[in-house]
Design an enzyme around this catalytic site. Structure first.
Site, PDB file in Angstrom:
ATOM      1  N   TRP A 130     -13.118  -1.552   0.402  1.00 19.79           N
ATOM      2  CA  TRP A 130     -12.258  -1.797   1.354  1.00 19.79           C
ATOM      3  C   TRP A 130     -12.621  -3.201   2.012  1.00 19.79           C
ATOM      4  O   TRP A 130     -13.564  -3.511   2.456  1.00 19.79           O
ATOM      5  CB  TRP A 130     -12.174  -0.844   2.594  1.00 19.79           C
ATOM      6  CG  TRP A 130     -11.133  -1.081   3.710  1.00 19.79           C
ATOM      7  CD1 TRP A 130      -9.865  -0.831   3.560  1.00 19.79           C
ATOM      8  CD2 TRP A 130     -11.412  -1.812   4.668  1.00 19.79           C
ATOM      9  NE1 TRP A 130      -9.339  -1.291   4.757  1.00 19.79           N
ATOM     10  CE2 TRP A 130      -9.973  -1.899   5.317  1.00 19.79           C
ATOM     11  CE3 TRP A 130     -12.519  -2.500   5.202  1.00 19.79           C
ATOM     12  CZ2 TRP A 130     -10.091  -2.532   6.673  1.00 19.79           C
ATOM     13  CZ3 TRP A 130     -12.111  -3.001   6.313  1.00 19.79           C
ATOM     14  CH2 TRP A 130     -11.092  -3.018   7.239  1.00 19.79           C
TER      15      TRP A 130
ATOM     16  N   GLU B  43     -10.203  -8.730   0.630  1.00 19.78           N
ATOM     17  CA  GLU B  43      -9.242  -9.187  -0.655  1.00 19.78           C
ATOM     18  C   GLU B  43      -7.960 -10.054   0.016  1.00 19.78           C
ATOM     19  O   GLU B  43      -7.625 -10.997  -0.479  1.00 19.78           O
ATOM     20  CB  GLU B  43      -8.827  -8.231  -1.529  1.00 19.78           C
ATOM     21  CG  GLU B  43      -7.999  -7.064  -1.430  1.00 19.78           C
ATOM     22  CD  GLU B  43      -8.053  -6.278  -0.138  1.00 19.78           C
ATOM     23  OE1 GLU B  43      -9.360  -6.207   0.055  1.00 19.78           O
ATOM     24  OE2 GLU B  43      -7.233  -6.006   0.407  1.00 19.78           O
ATOM     25  N   ASP B  44      -7.522  -9.503   1.208  1.00 21.65           N
ATOM     26  CA  ASP B  44      -6.384  -9.966   1.628  1.00 21.65           C
ATOM     27  C   ASP B  44      -6.477 -11.024   2.375  1.00 21.65           C
ATOM     28  O   ASP B  44      -5.850 -12.235   2.327  1.00 21.65           O
ATOM     29  CB  ASP B  44      -5.204  -9.128   2.764  1.00 21.65           C
ATOM     30  CG  ASP B  44      -6.363  -8.211   3.442  1.00 21.65           C
ATOM     31  OD1 ASP B  44      -7.357  -8.379   3.418  1.00 21.65           O
ATOM     32  OD2 ASP B  44      -5.894  -7.666   4.443  1.00 21.65           O
TER      33      ASP B  44
ATOM     34  N   ARG C   2     -10.449   6.817   5.070  1.00 21.75           N
ATOM     35  CA  ARG C   2     -10.935   5.470   4.848  1.00 21.75           C
ATOM     36  C   ARG C   2     -11.571   5.233   3.507  1.00 21.75           C
ATOM     37  O   ARG C   2     -12.426   6.074   3.413  1.00 21.75           O
ATOM     38  CB  ARG C   2     -11.855   4.711   6.152  1.00 21.75           C
ATOM     39  CG  ARG C   2     -10.883   3.950   7.001  1.00 21.75           C
ATOM     40  CD  ARG C   2     -11.667   3.085   7.767  1.00 21.75           C
ATOM     41  NE  ARG C   2     -10.821   1.991   8.213  1.00 21.75           N
ATOM     42  CZ  ARG C   2     -11.191   1.037   9.127  1.00 21.75           C
ATOM     43  NH1 ARG C   2     -12.434   0.712   9.187  1.00 21.75           N
ATOM     44  NH2 ARG C   2     -10.223   0.250   9.694  1.00 21.75           N
TER      45      ARG C   2
ATOM     46  N   HIS D 145      -4.819   9.275   6.249  1.00 21.30           N
ATOM     47  CA  HIS D 145      -5.811   9.190   5.199  1.00 21.30           C
ATOM     48  C   HIS D 145      -7.239   8.935   5.934  1.00 21.30           C
ATOM     49  O   HIS D 145      -7.507   8.143   6.641  1.00 21.30           O
ATOM     50  CB  HIS D 145      -5.366   8.310   3.965  1.00 21.30           C
ATOM     51  CG  HIS D 145      -5.166   6.835   4.474  1.00 21.30           C
ATOM     52  ND1 HIS D 145      -6.374   6.097   4.387  1.00 21.30           N
ATOM     53  CD2 HIS D 145      -4.321   5.973   4.813  1.00 21.30           C
ATOM     54  CE1 HIS D 145      -6.207   4.902   4.854  1.00 21.30           C
ATOM     55  NE2 HIS D 145      -4.865   4.728   5.133  1.00 21.30           N
TER      56      HIS D 145
ATOM     57  N   MET E 162       2.188   4.175   9.322  1.00 21.47           N
ATOM     58  CA  MET E 162       1.150   4.213   8.306  1.00 21.47           C
ATOM     59  C   MET E 162       0.751   5.885   7.970  1.00 21.47           C
ATOM     60  O   MET E 162       0.504   6.706   9.064  1.00 21.47           O
ATOM     61  CB  MET E 162      -0.184   3.759   8.505  1.00 21.47           C
ATOM     62  CG  MET E 162      -1.029   3.789   7.444  1.00 21.47           C
ATOM     63  SD  MET E 162      -2.690   2.966   7.995  1.00 21.47           S
ATOM     64  CE  MET E 162      -2.677   1.430   7.551  1.00 21.47           C
TER      65      MET E 162
ATOM     66  N   ASP F  54       0.962  -1.104   0.046  1.00 24.72           N
ATOM     67  CA  ASP F  54      -0.005  -0.132  -0.081  1.00 24.72           C
ATOM     68  C   ASP F  54       0.802   1.348  -0.073  1.00 24.72           C
ATOM     69  O   ASP F  54       2.002   1.364   0.554  1.00 24.72           O
ATOM     70  CB  ASP F  54      -1.131  -0.024   1.295  1.00 24.72           C
ATOM     71  CG  ASP F  54      -1.851  -1.056   1.149  1.00 24.72           C
ATOM     72  OD1 ASP F  54      -2.143  -1.573   0.210  1.00 24.72           O
ATOM     73  OD2 ASP F  54      -2.332  -1.378   2.205  1.00 24.72           O
TER      74      ASP F  54
ATOM     75  N   ASP G 212       0.426   3.838   1.518  1.00 23.93           N
ATOM     76  CA  ASP G 212       0.479   4.861   2.858  1.00 23.93           C
ATOM     77  C   ASP G 212       1.555   4.075   3.911  1.00 23.93           C
ATOM     78  O   ASP G 212       1.566   4.537   4.960  1.00 23.93           O
ATOM     79  CB  ASP G 212      -0.891   4.943   3.288  1.00 23.93           C
ATOM     80  CG  ASP G 212      -1.778   3.616   3.658  1.00 23.93           C
ATOM     81  OD1 ASP G 212      -0.917   2.517   3.193  1.00 23.93           O
ATOM     82  OD2 ASP G 212      -2.928   3.771   4.102  1.00 23.93           O
TER      83      ASP G 212
HETATM   84  C1  BGC Z   1     -10.208  -6.900   6.401  1.00 13.03           C
HETATM   85  C2  BGC Z   1      -8.848  -6.875   6.023  1.00 13.03           C
HETATM   86  C3  BGC Z   1      -7.990  -5.835   6.572  1.00 13.03           C
HETATM   87  C4  BGC Z   1      -7.927  -6.106   8.262  1.00 13.03           C
HETATM   88  C5  BGC Z   1      -7.061  -5.292   8.893  1.00 13.03           C
HETATM   89  C6  BGC Z   1      -9.911  -7.250   8.154  1.00 13.03           C
HETATM   90  O1  BGC Z   1     -11.186  -7.105   8.541  1.00 13.03           O
HETATM   91  O2  BGC Z   1     -11.004  -7.838   5.924  1.00 13.03           O
HETATM   92  O3  BGC Z   1      -8.892  -6.509   4.701  1.00 13.03           O
HETATM   93  O4  BGC Z   1      -6.656  -5.912   6.235  1.00 13.03           O
HETATM   94  O5  BGC Z   1      -9.304  -6.023   8.715  1.00 13.03           O
HETATM   95  O6  BGC Z   1      -7.543  -3.760   8.668  1.00 13.03           O
END
Ligand code: BGC
Length: 320
Positions: free
Chosen positions: A239, A242-243, A274, A272, A269, A177, A179
């Site tokens: 947001w 995906e991770d 959200r 910014h 970080m 990312d 940031d």
């Molecule tokens: C989200 C992730 C995020 C993590 C930390 C989780 O609830 O699904 O995408 O990286 O929180 O912020």
């Protein structure tokens, strides 16, 4: 006498509370117990040594030595100032760098998803070049900009970036990312044998890892492993999630995530607002496994609006 004893007791209680307070506030209080990590003296042996092109012509094949960088793990962060101008001469157009005094052992494509955060882009590019050049690796920065108005699709932008990195034979991808600023020079931007979550010690989480499966922020993964898991899912818009889906993809192919010791993995970080949360993220996560093989790099559709070799990065503007 009695009074003196009472005062002493009172002081001990005060000191006790003070110590408890310091302990509770200590930023890395929980950092160690949650995750498996590579200590500094084992980092080098865990790295994949591979470069994308022949760079030995510049230095008669003298290999770069990473011992000091990894052992000393200097703290690097310095708040961005406008006079902090990077030396343009050393950086090749498109944001590529390799040291000329020695042959690097690592080639890394740094992939950064982007939309409408001009000030952060400036800060990141400036900072990261100064940071990475000190690591004496070969790297190139790809900024992938989402040029449409759909919710931000971070994962898809990473997939797109990996396509360009693949074309240039980069064996290692760092997906990160814009940031996030790495603080420790020992956090080398090279791939480990196991996919690595790089930003496990983040200031906004008080340098703790909120949960074991978190791989958001910055991750280093060998290009062939990324292809093997079919990259990220393309369906996560907005947001979140995906991770977590990527983590499941890794597990599905038996990859176990690794991290560096928290003293190497610290990031700060930038502030910014959200991004809009994806209301469907939990629903998608429930049936992630149905999409592993059909949604990802092998189903990636996008159009390239423009690709431009900037002085400090390769800018790829796309429609997702
Ligand atoms: C989200 C992730 C995020 C993590 C930390 C989780 O609830 O699904 O995408 O990286 O929180 O912020």
């Amino acid at each position: 006498m009695h009074l003196r004893l009472q005062i002493q007791k009172f002081n001990y209680v005060k000191i006790g509370y003070l110590l408890l307070f310091v302990y509770l506030c200590w930023p890395s209080r929980f950092a160690m117990i949650y995750y498996e990590n590579i200590p500094g003296n084992e980092i080098y042996d865990n790295l994949i040594r591979k470069i994308s092109r022949n760079l030995s012509q510049f230095n008669q094949g003298i290999q770069c030595d990473y011992t000091e960088l990894l052992e000393e793990n200097h703290y690097f962060y310095k708040k961005f100032t406008t006079d902090d101008i990077i030396n343009k001469i050393e950086i090749k157009s498109g944001g590529e760098f390799w040291p000329e005094e020695c042959t690097p052992s690592f080639s890394t494509a740094i992939i950064v998803p982007y939309r409408k955060r001009e000030e952060q882009l400036k800060q990141f590019i400036n900072y990261i070049h100064n940071f990475l050049r000190k690591q004496q690796i070969h790297y190139k920065i790809f900024v992938i900009e989402q040029g449409d108005d759909k919710p931000f699709n971070r994962a898809k932008l990473f997939n797109i970036g990996s396509r360009y990195a693949l074309k240039e034979n980069f064996p290692c991808l760092v997906m990160q990312d814009i940031d996030l600023m790495p603080l420790n020079l020992g956090n080398i931007y090279a791939c480990t044998k196991r996919p690595r979550h790089m930003s496990s010690s983040l200031d906004t989480f008080r340098f703790n890892l909120p949960y074991y499966g978190l791989v958001g922020g910055a991750i280093a993964i060998a290009t062939e492993d990324f292809v093997n898991i079919n990259g990220f899912s393309n369906v996560f818009q907005g947001w979140g999630g995906e991770d977590d889906d990527l983590y499941k993809r890794l597990l599905n192919k038996n990859y176990r995530i690794i991290r560096f010791h928290p003293s190497y993995a610290q990031y700060t970080m930038l502030k910014h607002t959200r991004e809009r949360r994806n209301p469907k993220r939990n629903e998608y996560l429930k049936n992630s496994y149905l999409r592993f093989d059909i949604d990802g790099l092998n189903s990636l559709v996008f159009s390239e609006i423009e690709i431009h070799k900037n002085t400090f990065f390769t800018h790829i503007l796309v429609q997702t």
